[in-house]
Design an enzyme around this catalytic site. Structure first.
Site, mmCIF file in Angstrom:
data_model
loop_
_atom_site.group_PDB
_atom_site.id
_atom_site.type_symbol
_atom_site.label_atom_id
_atom_site.label_comp_id
_atom_site.label_asym_id
_atom_site.label_seq_id
_atom_site.Cartn_x
_atom_site.Cartn_y
_atom_site.Cartn_z
ATOM 1 N N GLU A 115 0.784 -1.264 0.273
ATOM 2 C CA GLU A 115 -0.356 -0.331 -0.050
ATOM 3 C C GLU A 115 1.179 1.260 0.403
ATOM 4 O O GLU A 115 1.924 1.071 0.176
ATOM 5 C CB GLU A 115 -0.910 -0.183 1.323
ATOM 6 C CG GLU A 115 -2.249 -1.676 1.238
ATOM 7 C CD GLU A 115 -3.060 -0.883 2.213
ATOM 8 O OE1 GLU A 115 -2.919 0.118 2.961
ATOM 9 O OE2 GLU A 115 -3.980 -1.893 2.145
ATOM 10 N N HIS A 136 -8.803 9.489 2.512
ATOM 11 C CA HIS A 136 -8.438 8.584 2.019
ATOM 12 C C HIS A 136 -9.125 9.208 0.441
ATOM 13 O O HIS A 136 -9.991 9.626 0.249
ATOM 14 C CB HIS A 136 -9.227 7.207 2.809
ATOM 15 C CG HIS A 136 -8.793 6.679 2.334
ATOM 16 N ND1 HIS A 136 -8.864 5.992 1.115
ATOM 17 C CD2 HIS A 136 -7.968 5.005 2.117
ATOM 18 C CE1 HIS A 136 -8.241 5.137 0.312
ATOM 19 N NE2 HIS A 136 -7.734 4.704 1.758
ATOM 20 N N ARG A 166 -0.689 8.901 2.025
ATOM 21 C CA ARG A 166 -2.052 9.266 1.807
ATOM 22 C C ARG A 166 -2.602 11.020 1.637
ATOM 23 O O ARG A 166 -2.691 11.053 1.260
ATOM 24 C CB ARG A 166 -3.028 8.948 2.831
ATOM 25 C CG ARG A 166 -3.408 7.082 2.669
ATOM 26 C CD ARG A 166 -4.495 7.198 3.101
ATOM 27 N NE ARG A 166 -4.442 5.685 3.428
ATOM 28 C CZ ARG A 166 -5.451 4.613 4.472
ATOM 29 N NH1 ARG A 166 -5.161 5.497 5.502
ATOM 30 N NH2 ARG A 166 -4.952 3.709 4.158
ATOM 31 N N HIS A 172 -11.163 10.176 6.888
ATOM 32 C CA HIS A 172 -10.391 8.674 7.441
ATOM 33 C C HIS A 172 -10.928 8.754 8.635
ATOM 34 O O HIS A 172 -10.744 7.954 8.876
ATOM 35 C CB HIS A 172 -10.080 8.187 6.040
ATOM 36 C CG HIS A 172 -9.641 6.869 6.200
ATOM 37 N ND1 HIS A 172 -10.575 6.427 5.930
ATOM 38 C CD2 HIS A 172 -8.835 5.649 6.061
ATOM 39 C CE1 HIS A 172 -10.631 4.919 6.198
ATOM 40 N NE2 HIS A 172 -9.040 4.490 6.120
ATOM 41 N N ARG A 176 -0.522 9.423 9.233
ATOM 42 C CA ARG A 176 -0.594 7.921 9.883
ATOM 43 C C ARG A 176 -0.532 6.664 7.886
ATOM 44 O O ARG A 176 -0.626 7.005 6.808
ATOM 45 C CB ARG A 176 -2.124 7.335 10.031
ATOM 46 C CG ARG A 176 -2.465 5.839 10.025
ATOM 47 C CD ARG A 176 -3.486 5.233 10.828
ATOM 48 N NE ARG A 176 -4.526 4.976 10.226
ATOM 49 C CZ ARG A 176 -5.071 4.736 8.922
ATOM 50 N NH1 ARG A 176 -3.709 3.555 9.295
ATOM 51 N NH2 ARG A 176 -5.883 4.451 8.699
#
Ligand code: SIN
Length: 533
Positions: free
Chosen positions: A118, A233, A273, A332, A367
């Site tokens: 990811e 997100h 992100r 998110h 994060r």
């Protein structure tokens, strides 16, 4: 069990991965544990998590040092390194425990755990279940495990406030399933109540994510930090359905790409992100559009690898094999929360926090993907171990070390700024909580969302004050109580965002577009005087 008369050793507020994994561990240790949640046990943000759990379970080229480095890089100089080291070192054992509790993760042809890559990860290390139904599987396994213990389960109870006596947290006040106000007493209380995505109009969070834990902590004078870092997100499906269906980051890990309306790619899709969401927001503003596109047409095995996303798309008449999928960033994850030490103790004796409600320092300003379930499992377990060992009150470790002295350097040398904050008085009006919640969400999305400025934030501050005056008394019902919690968190978040005059991670200021090295420091709402309830 639902009886509450005997005081508990540990009362857990919330039923996501942090709360439930802690409950199973506490019951195993023979502690008298209770779980109080405002819905059914199954209802939590964890259930909506798609991508998975990042943990080093494979061999070369991965290592915990690499996972640590990726976590620190995503957090833009605001992570607590000791907390991150614990996260990556203890994470794998927690995942194996979940498997031994019955959670079933996807396997590769050789029978090993299938690992996905990811954004922000330098290699594939994300374990997943049902393709992108990881949260559903974890919640299923943990709910079954908790129901098999002797834990007291208080479902559809709404915790309204912490009970503080002689400077210690000794339980909560709550409204029970029949609407009666009750006090649930416990030697220790663990806040595991999740985040606050409902602050915004467009979110991937369920309707229950109303910041209840952070708000209760603020009202009790417990230290809170980093709320300005709200992660958006990048690839939420642009559709009126709420919460917004997520198109997991794992799709990009498998090769899906982001395109603008001219079909052009403009960002490295595997960046962290904050980078991807910011690039998308700017591109949308420049083009005057409200969404962009995720092109997953090149992913041959889409339905087999991502069955839940494929069937959600089919319901909306979208075929990822031929259609580009409309996407826009959605609120998110709350990177900050209640300040804890490295075992989850807060500034209030007897009160602990773990998971999204907490700030243990593992997320910094942004994060890393799939580190949130891991955070809940690792630090929820640490709380139980500390309680079981007779621990009480915080030590000067991790983020808590910043509180040792005003404006002093913490153990990790990230210093902090203290911000005076008073929770707003909510109530006295006769507004409809549902209408006021929507007004708050609109104001937060416009002025305190992806892009912020001094002016936009001060507009939100005024609107929050106006809404607080028009809101009904929180004791009139759970919708009014949730609104009060949202307003309390909104007030703290905007105050912290106004104070942070730079752009960093998930916090983007249009008037201060650069990251300021001098501001590599936490802004913290320090502990107030804990007064007896
Ligand atoms: C995703 O699957 O993209 C979400 C996982 C996460 O929030 O880390």
């Amino acid at each position: 069990m639902t009886q509450t008369d005997a005081p508990l050793d540990l009362l857990i507020i919330g039923s996501g991965v942090a709360g439930l994994s802690a409950a199973v561990r506490a019951a195993d240790r023979g502690l008298a544990v209770g779980v109080l949640t405002k819905g059914e046990l199954e209802q939590s943000t964890t259930r909506w998590a798609q991508g998975g759990i990042a943990a080093v379970l494979g061999g070369d080229p991965d290592s915990t040092d690499l996972h640590l480095a990726d976590t620190l890089a995503a957090g833009v100089d605001l992570c607590d390194e000791a907390a991150c080291r614990i996260l990556v070192d203890e994470g794998p054992a927690r995942v194996l425990e979940l498997i031994s509790l019955g959670a079933v993760f996807d396997r590769d042809e050789g029978g090993g755990l299938s690992l996905a890559r990811e954004g922000g990860h330098s290699t594939a290390r994300v374990v997943h279940a049902g393709g992108a139904a990881t949260g559903v599987e974890i919640e299923r396994a943990l709910v079954a495990a908790v129901r098999a213990t002797a834990a007291v389960l208080l479902e559809r109870w709404f915790a309204t406030d912490l009970v503080v006596e002689d400077g210690s947290c000794v339980g909560v006040t709550a409204v029970d399933v029949s609407g009666r106000v009750r006090t649930v007493r416990a030697a220790h209380v663990l806040l595991a109540a999740g985040g606050a995505g409902q602050l915004f109009e467009v979110t991937t969070n369920p309707v229950e994510a109303t910041g209840d834990g952070v708000a209760m902590a603020l009202r009790a004078g417990v230290a809170v930090t980093d709320l300005e870092f709200v992660q958006f997100h990048p690839t939420a499906l642009h559709h009126r359905r709420m919460p917004r269906p997520l198109l997991s980051e794992a799709l990009r890990g498998h090769g899906a790409v982001i395109r603008d309306h001219d079909g052009e790619r403009f960002v490295d899709e595997l960046s962290p992100r904050d980078v991807v969401s910011r690039a998308m927001t700017r591109r949308m503003l420049d083009a005057g559009v409200d969404h962009l596109w995720l092109d997953a047409t090149g992913l041959a095995a889409f339905p087999a690898r991502f069955p839940t996303i494929a069937s959600a798309l089919a319901e909306l008449d979208l075929d990822p094999g031929s259609d580009w999928l409309p996407i826009a960033p959605a609120a998110h994850y709350l990177c900050g929360g209640v300040v804890t030490d490295l075992v989850g103790a807060t500034t209030l004796d007897g009160l602990w926090a773990a998971g999204e409600v907490a700030c243990v320092g593992v997320h910094g300003a942004n994060r890393l993907a799939s580190n949130s379930l891991l955070d809940g499992m690792v630090f929820g377990a640490r709380v139980v171990d500390a309680v079981d060992a007779g621990g009480r009150g915080p030590s000067a470790t991790g983020v808590m070390s910043h509180l040792r002295e005003p404006d002093g350097a913490g153990d990790d040398q990230v210093s902090c700024t203290r911000l005076a904050f008073e929770a707003p008085l909510v109530g006295g009006g006769d507004g409809d909580p549902a209408v006021l919640r929507r007004e708050l969400q609109r104001a937060m999305s416009r002025g305190a969302g992806m892009l912020r400025s001094t002016d936009s934030l001060s507009t939100v501050v005024d609107i929050v004050a106006d809404l607080a005056a028009r809101a009904p008394d929180p004791s009139t019902g759970s919708d009014a109580a949730e609104l009060a919690n949202l307003l309390t968190v909104a007030a703290a978040l905007t105050a912290l965002a106004a104070q942070r005059r730079e752009s960093r991670g998930a916090h983007t200021r249009e008037d201060f577009p650069d990251t300021d090295v001098a501001l590599s420091r936490r802004i913290l709402v320090p502990p107030g005087q804990a007064s007896d309830s």
